[in-house]
Structures are given as C-alpha cells and as structure tokens.
Design a protein around this motif. Structure first.
Motif, PDB file in Angstrom:
ATOM      1  N   GLN B 118      22.423  64.049  27.548  1.00 46.22           N
ATOM      2  CA  GLN B 118      22.065  63.550  26.172  1.00 46.22           C
ATOM      3  C   GLN B 118      20.482  61.989  26.015  1.00 46.22           C
ATOM      4  N   ALA B 119      19.754  61.934  24.826  1.00 44.37           N
ATOM      5  CA  ALA B 119      18.945  61.584  24.550  1.00 44.37           C
ATOM      6  C   ALA B 119      19.284  59.764  24.419  1.00 44.37           C
ATOM      7  N   ILE B 120      18.688  59.175  25.464  1.00 48.22           N
ATOM      8  CA  ILE B 120      18.995  57.533  25.072  1.00 48.22           C
ATOM      9  C   ILE B 120      19.027  56.745  23.166  1.00 48.22           C
ATOM     10  N   ASP B 121      18.693  57.380  22.546  1.00 49.82           N
ATOM     11  CA  ASP B 121      17.624  57.185  21.529  1.00 49.82           C
ATOM     12  C   ASP B 121      18.718  57.689  19.619  1.00 49.82           C
ATOM     13  N   GLY B 122      19.417  59.331  20.210  1.00 44.21           N
ATOM     14  CA  GLY B 122      20.286  59.462  19.854  1.00 44.21           C
ATOM     15  C   GLY B 122      21.657  60.345  20.301  1.00 44.21           C
ATOM     16  N   ASP B 123      21.882  59.815  21.592  1.00 48.52           N
ATOM     17  CA  ASP B 123      23.396  59.529  22.488  1.00 48.52           C
ATOM     18  C   ASP B 123      23.862  61.003  21.807  1.00 48.52           C
ATOM     19  N   THR B 124      23.336  62.073  21.044  1.00 48.87           N
ATOM     20  CA  THR B 124      24.224  63.356  20.607  1.00 48.87           C
ATOM     21  C   THR B 124      25.226  64.124  21.463  1.00 48.87           C
ATOM     22  N   ALA B 125      24.465  64.478  22.833  1.00 53.21           N
ATOM     23  CA  ALA B 125      24.648  65.458  24.185  1.00 53.21           C
ATOM     24  C   ALA B 125      25.188  67.008  23.139  1.00 53.21           C
ATOM     25  N   GLN B 126      23.919  67.221  21.900  1.00 45.03           N
ATOM     26  CA  GLN B 126      23.879  68.658  21.093  1.00 45.03           C
ATOM     27  C   GLN B 126      23.527  69.383  21.285  1.00 45.03           C
ATOM     28  N   VAL B 127      22.287  69.246  21.668  1.00 45.09           N
ATOM     29  CA  VAL B 127      20.963  70.143  21.326  1.00 45.09           C
ATOM     30  C   VAL B 127      21.484  71.294  22.856  1.00 45.09           C
ATOM     31  N   GLY B 128      21.342  70.582  23.708  1.00 51.71           N
ATOM     32  CA  GLY B 128      21.843  71.255  25.601  1.00 51.71           C
ATOM     33  C   GLY B 128      23.323  72.834  24.779  1.00 51.71           C
ATOM     34  N   PRO B 129      24.010  72.716  24.720  1.00 54.58           N
ATOM     35  CA  PRO B 129      25.178  73.129  24.532  1.00 54.58           C
ATOM     36  C   PRO B 129      24.367  74.461  22.749  1.00 54.58           C
ATOM     37  N   GLN B 130      24.079  73.966  21.769  1.00 50.20           N
ATOM     38  CA  GLN B 130      23.435  74.727  20.855  1.00 50.20           C
ATOM     39  C   GLN B 130      22.447  75.478  21.171  1.00 50.20           C
ATOM     40  N   ILE B 131      21.492  74.876  22.494  1.00 49.51           N
ATOM     41  CA  ILE B 131      20.535  75.318  22.473  1.00 49.51           C
ATOM     42  C   ILE B 131      21.079  76.784  23.911  1.00 49.51           C
ATOM     43  N   ALA B 132      22.387  76.821  24.279  1.00 50.57           N
ATOM     44  CA  ALA B 132      22.601  77.593  24.868  1.00 50.57           C
ATOM     45  C   ALA B 132      23.561  78.607  23.859  1.00 50.57           C
ATOM     46  N   GLU B 133      23.978  78.049  23.557  1.00 47.76           N
ATOM     47  CA  GLU B 133      24.698  79.160  22.420  1.00 47.76           C
ATOM     48  C   GLU B 133      23.721  79.641  21.349  1.00 47.76           C
ATOM     49  N   HIS B 134      22.004  79.328  21.008  1.00 44.92           N
ATOM     50  CA  HIS B 134      21.776  80.044  20.305  1.00 44.92           C
ATOM     51  C   HIS B 134      20.394  81.681  21.331  1.00 44.92           C
ATOM     52  N   LEU B 135      21.536  81.023  22.578  1.00 44.73           N
ATOM     53  CA  LEU B 135      20.389  82.430  23.031  1.00 44.73           C
ATOM     54  C   LEU B 135      21.284  83.054  23.690  1.00 44.73           C
ATOM     55  N   GLY B 136      22.762  82.786  23.342  1.00 44.39           N
ATOM     56  CA  GLY B 136      23.835  83.403  23.649  1.00 44.39           C
ATOM     57  C   GLY B 136      24.275  83.645  25.835  1.00 44.39           C
ATOM     58  N   ILE B 137      24.047  82.588  26.300  1.00 48.62           N
ATOM     59  CA  ILE B 137      24.183  82.210  27.281  1.00 48.62           C
ATOM     60  C   ILE B 137      25.281  81.124  27.486  1.00 48.62           C
ATOM     61  N   PRO B 138      25.768  81.215  28.958  1.00 41.45           N
ATOM     62  CA  PRO B 138      26.590  80.105  29.287  1.00 41.45           C
ATOM     63  C   PRO B 138      26.550  78.808  29.462  1.00 41.45           C
ATOM     64  N   ASN B 139      26.759  78.090  28.486  1.00 44.64           N
ATOM     65  CA  ASN B 139      26.074  76.757  29.094  1.00 44.64           C
ATOM     66  C   ASN B 139      27.543  75.536  30.152  1.00 44.64           C
ATOM     67  N   ILE B 140      26.879  74.550  31.433  1.00 47.00           N
ATOM     68  CA  ILE B 140      27.307  74.092  31.796  1.00 47.00           C
ATOM     69  C   ILE B 140      27.350  72.273  32.094  1.00 47.00           C
ATOM     70  N   SER B 141      28.012  71.734  30.877  1.00 46.83           N
ATOM     71  CA  SER B 141      27.347  70.111  30.745  1.00 46.83           C
ATOM     72  C   SER B 141      28.201  69.562  31.549  1.00 46.83           C
ATOM     73  N   TYR B 142      27.641  68.554  31.934  1.00 50.14           N
ATOM     74  CA  TYR B 142      27.245  67.264  32.901  1.00 50.14           C
ATOM     75  C   TYR B 142      27.506  67.380  34.148  1.00 50.14           C
ATOM     76  N   ALA B 143      26.302  68.443  34.520  1.00 47.47           N
ATOM     77  CA  ALA B 143      26.040  68.456  36.135  1.00 47.47           C
ATOM     78  C   ALA B 143      25.572  67.172  36.906  1.00 47.47           C
ATOM     79  N   GLU B 144      26.853  67.393  37.536  1.00 46.62           N
ATOM     80  CA  GLU B 144      26.477  66.346  38.870  1.00 46.62           C
ATOM     81  C   GLU B 144      26.305  66.392  40.183  1.00 46.62           C
ATOM     82  N   ASP B 145      26.054  67.915  39.999  1.00 48.62           N
ATOM     83  CA  ASP B 145      25.453  68.580  41.629  1.00 48.62           C
ATOM     84  C   ASP B 145      24.895  69.798  40.942  1.00 48.62           C
ATOM     85  N   ILE B 146      23.902  70.827  41.587  1.00 50.40           N
ATOM     86  CA  ILE B 146      23.091  72.245  42.054  1.00 50.40           C
ATOM     87  C   ILE B 146      23.194  72.364  42.463  1.00 50.40           C
ATOM     88  N   LYS B 147      23.591  74.061  42.666  1.00 53.18           N
ATOM     89  CA  LYS B 147      23.145  74.430  44.106  1.00 53.18           C
ATOM     90  C   LYS B 147      23.082  75.477  43.569  1.00 53.18           C
TER      91      LYS B 147
END
Lengths: 336, 263
Positions: B118-147
């Motif tokens: 999320q962005a600190i000016d809006g705090d919505t946390a929406q744009v990421g998952p919504q991009i994934a939806e528009h592209l038709g790909i899975p999204n994984i939110s709140y990642a604390e580690d990636i491998k």
C-alpha cells in the motif's frame, strides 16, 4: 447496471480456523443500523467448510440471513477460490452494500472482487452512514496519515463495497433467541481456482492479548521513562482483565513490540477504558484511540494534547500515582 | 526473466503537518519519496536479478515530476523505466488506476510483477490485487519473503497471527511489505547513467500509448468519488485535575473507574 436491482446490506463473514473474526461481528453490529436506515435486511456471507455453528453465531449477532457456501476448498483462505465464490454470491443476490473487515484477508479479497465485478471499493473505513437524500452509502476514512478525513461515495456502481477497520464498530451482544434464515448456496468451485499451493502454515501468535480485543488498555508513552516501568502498567492491566499498549515512540525505542502500537501506523482501538500514561497525544496517536469509551490521561506536562482528548486528565507524576492506583483497585476488588 | 515493479511517488506523510489555524494540510516543502513498500518490492526484484539474472522494469503512474522516483529506481539498478502520465489519467480511483497500469503492463513481457502492499498517502492496498485481476493472473499479498524455484515463486505471506508459505506458478503478482528487506542505496555511477544514458531514459506513455477504454479511467471513469474531505473535530475536552498528592490523583482515577463500572 440498474442500481435499483441491488438491495440489502451484506457482510462478508470472515472465518479463520472455523471461528468468525471479531471484525465481522462488529460489521454486523453497524450493518444492522445501516440496513434499518435503508429499510432493508442484513445478510452475512459465510465462506468456509463445516459452517453450521458459525452461521448460528452470525444470526445471534444480528444477521437476518446467512448465505453459506460450504466447500472444503474454502476451509483455509486462498485468494482465487474465495474471489470466485464471493463474486458468484454478488451476481446471484445483487447486494446494494457489501462490507468486509480491513484485515489481511479482506484487504486481499475486497480489491480482487471489486475489480472483477467492476465496482468501487473504499478502504479502511472508520465511519459508515446513509445519505438521507439518495440512500447512497457514505464511507469515511482517514487519509494522509490520518491528517484528514475523506467521505467517499460510489453513486453509479453496485455493490457499494467498503473494508472497515477492526475495532471501530461495535458488535451487538449475542442474542441466543435471535431468529434468522440460513441458506446454503450450492456452488461448484472449479478445480482451476486452486492456482496456488499452501506448503505450510506457520503460527505467529503474539504472547499477549491482541490490543484490539482488549476491553481495557493501560497504555504507556515516552513519559514512562524506561522499559522496566511498563511492568507497573502490566500489573494494573492484569487486575482489570486487559493488556498493555503503547505509543509509537516506545516501539521505536524498543520498550514495547510493534503489536502493542496504537495509532495511525499501528492499530485502532476502542476499549471501554484507555489509560494513557506519559503519552503526549500526537494526532497520529489520537487517531487510533480517541473513540475509546473512557480515556484517562496522566502526564507531567499540562499542555500535552492528550488532555484535549481525555475524559479525565491528571497532571502529575505517574511513577508516584500508578502504584497507588494499583493498590486501590486491588483493595476494591478484594472487598467485593 | 522479466520482472516489472510498480512504484508510486508519494509525499513523505511523516513530514506532513497541519496548519493550526486553518486545519488544512501544509504540502509545501514536503519531500517526495518512493513509497516504502514499493521500494522494498524493487529491492526484492533487484536481488532476484543479482541472483538469477533478470530484466527489471519500473512503472509508475503520476504527474511528470514522478520521473524523479523512476530515476531513483534506475539508479538503484532497474533496467528500464516507464512513466504513465496523461491528464486523462488524473483523478483516477484505485479501480481506474489499476485499469491504466494493467493496460500498460499488457504491452510488456513479464514473468513476475511486484507492487508495494500500500502507499502511505492513500493506504488502500487495492491497486496491486486489482492489477492482477485485470491481467487474469494470481496475486499473493503481504509478502515478507520471496524465493524463486524454477518457474515457481515461493512467498511467505503474512496474516495477523500466522504466515502461509505459498507456492505459485509464474506469472503472478506479489505485493511487498517493507519488512521484506532493507533497500540498497543508489550508486554514483548509476545516478549518472539514470540522468545521462539515453538508453535508460524514462519512456513516457500517454493515453494513446496504452490499449485502454477511456470511459473507465480518470475522474469520470472512477466508480468512487470523494464526496467531501475534512479535518477531524477534536473530542470535547473532559476535566483536567492538578491534584496536590499522588494519593488524591489515584482516588480520582479509581472513583471514575467505579462510576463507569470498569471496577
């Protein structure tokens, strides 16, 4: 889209480990008032597996109706199966309002579903009301780090979706005699919805009570002076069945852990008692606690802004006062 | 591997102050930064690049001055920068914003898309998952580690009281938490390149450069509108006491707790 086809207030009833999340009960509490203002009914949407007991809990907390989608694929949260099921419920029942908790689940599911059904979603609301003129949902949320509040509307699309911060709405007390309809929504969730694999679930439970669940918060700020002085706050919190919390300053100083932080970048709380000890009361902190029922503040500095928010303000030395508060509480409790 | 990182330039909200007389925001002199969660996402992408080799593209939507954020990203190590900037995009809510960004991403090759949570000016946390939806790909939110594991990504996904270790086939979208890492600094050589090397110059795409339906973007295409904004009215002041002794102070508090049935 004919928005007049959309009726009713729906709440997404979040469950984890087959237990309804407290924020969902809070949403039912507020949703009831909104449904009354809209002259309509309140429905809980329950996605999970073995839902019967949870459905009863939702009725007891104010739902007129529960729509239950019961499927093994919904037992543990995964984005796509949940998004699929919730979208089908929206398409089938056409709610006017859909509320979700602003949790790690709701803030993932909400945007995914709003994009799919093409409607607006307002994030992290702290206030909900109905516009008397046109029946639109007025969704109020903090912006710019809590410095301003904005009221958002979604006039031309339905459902009007909002996520709501845990702890800002009041749940209704459970009523064991409450009557409501439980409807099983039969749904075939395609296997292709399982597009991720959960390899492992690792617990990360805090040792102490969640500050949003506590009815009593004894909270410390920089004026506590040392980390050790929080022990005094623990003693009072224990007597009153609550827990401790703190300002951001104490987290930054390492006196408390981030899960204790109240305020804009921490948690919003509304306990029955919020006792602010040595907290000056910056606006970011006030944003997280000012709706508490009773606010007691102790501070050496009589110009501290916390006194503007406090119901009872004490200008004095907390290290002298707090042990006496503890002693007096213990005496009163012993006498009962 | 192609990694696209979406970043937003935001005012440093910890520096935002209120005008005590008017109660309005003082925006002058507030520095602009790369949104912290996005910067962690960029760092995660650059680490994957260091480890496995990848082309990292940074994309931002905003006014022309948002180019400064993209230049900073290039100076940290991104290979390509694209700025989505057009008056037609202005006033977009999260639905419309994600629609514009997704339509731009359709023109790019991607295996992995990373956004901030999320962005600190809006705090919505929406744009990421919504991009994934528009592209038709899975999204994984709140990642604390990636491998990375072959053509799969393994993500430590944070919830309030637990983590899910999630395996997902690429392509997918991940939203990053700032806890993910500590972002690297820009290097002097890369700063020079970001401003002087023509190959690294930011590409600016307007509404005619992306395949988007103009009726669903901008202020008019946004499902949500701001009805009003206001500063919070402070709660009515209670009573402030200056007791002579600690004993008296403690008594005032305990009396109040009994009056309110907390004791």
């Amino acid at each position: 889209m004919n928005i007049n086809d959309y009726k009713g207030v729906f709440v997404f009833a979040q469950q984890v480990d087959n237990k309804v999340a407290s924020v969902s009960l809070e949403l039912l509490g507020r949703g009831k008032g909104i449904a009354n203002d809209m002259n309509t009914t309140l429905t809980a949407v329950l996605l999970g597996h073995n839902n019967d007991e949870m459905a009863k809990t939702l009725i007891q907390h104010g739902a007129d109706k529960v729509i239950s989608v019961d499927d093994p694929m919904l037992e543990v949260y995964m984005t796509e199966p949940y998004a699929y099921a919730l979208t089908k419920v929206i398409e089938n029942y056409k709610p006017s309002v859909l509320l979700l908790g602003a949790t790690a689940i709701g803030r993932d599911l909400g945007p995914r579903v709003s994009a799919r059904v093409h409607t607006g979603l307002t994030a992290d609301c702290t206030g909900l009301a109905i516009d008397e003129e046109n029946g639109n949902l007025l969704m109020t949320r903090p912006a710019f780090g809590g410095n301003i509040m904005a009221t958002i509307i979604c006039p031309a699309f339905r459902p009007q979706m909002a996520t709501v911060r845990p702890g800002v709405m009041q749940a209704l007390a459970a009523n064991a005699d409450a009557k409501g309809e439980i409807e099983k929504f039969e749904l075939e969730i395609p296997a292709s919805c399982k597009n991720v694999e959960i390899l492992e679930i690792v617990e990360n439970k805090p040792e102490r009570m969640n500050i949003q669940d506590a009815n009593v918060l004894i909270s410390g700020g920089r004026g506590m002076g040392t980390a050790e002085n929080f022990g005094q706050l623990e003693k009072i919190a224990d007597l009153l069945g609550g827990t401790i919390s703190s300002s951001r300053a104490c987290v930054d100083l390492g006196w408390t852990t981030p899960d204790r932080q109240v305020g804009q970048t921490g948690s919003t709380v509304r306990p029955n008692l919020y006792m602010a000890c040595g907290i000056s009361g910056q606006i970011q902190h006030l944003a997280g606690m000012e709706d508490s029922d009773l606010i007691v503040a102790i501070n050496k500095d009589e110009t501290a802004p916390i006194f503007n928010a406090a119901d009872v303000g004490i200008v004095g030395d907390l290290n002298a006062i707090l042990p006496l508060v503890e002693k007096k509480i213990a005496e009163i409790q012993a006498a009962k | 591997m192609n990694i696209v990182v979406c970043i937003k330039q935001v005012p440093d909200t910890t520096e935002v102050k209120l005008d005590p007389k008017t109660g309005t925001l003082i925006r002058e002199g507030v520095p602009s930064i790369i949104n912290p969660d996005d910067k962690a996402g960029l760092e995660a992408a650059l680490r994957l690049k260091d480890q496995y080799g990848a082309k990292v593209t940074v994309v931002s939507m905003g006014p022309p001055q948002a180019d400064a954020a993209l230049k900073e990203a290039v100076a940290m190590g991104a290979d390509q920068a694209i700025l989505l900037s057009d008056r037609a995009f202005g006033g977009s809510d999260t639905w419309a914003t994600s629609t514009v960004i997704a339509s731009a991403l359709k023109k790019l090759d991607y295996d992995l898309i990373i956004t901030g949570r999320q962005a600190i000016d809006g705090d919505t946390a929406q744009v990421g998952p919504q991009i994934a939806e528009h592209l038709g790909i899975p999204n994984i939110s709140y990642a604390e580690d990636i491998k990375l594991e072959g053509d799969h990504i393994i993500v430590k996904r944070k919830y309030e009281d637990r983590y899910h270790i999630i395996k997902c086939k690429l392509p997918c979208l991940i939203t990053a938490l700032s806890e993910l890492n500590v972002p690297r600094y820009m290097t002097p050589g890369r700063i020079f390149d970001a401003y002087r090397n023509e190959e690294l110059a930011t590409k600016v795409w307007g509404v005619n450069d992306v395949p988007v339906d103009t009726t669903v973007i901008g202020l008019k295409g946004s499902p949500t509108n701001v009805f009003k904004s206001f500063t919070k009215a402070p709660k009515a002041a209670g009573n402030v006491y200056k007791p002579d002794t600690a004993e008296e102070a403690a008594q005032i508090i305990v009396d109040k707790l009994q009056e309110k049935f907390i004791l």
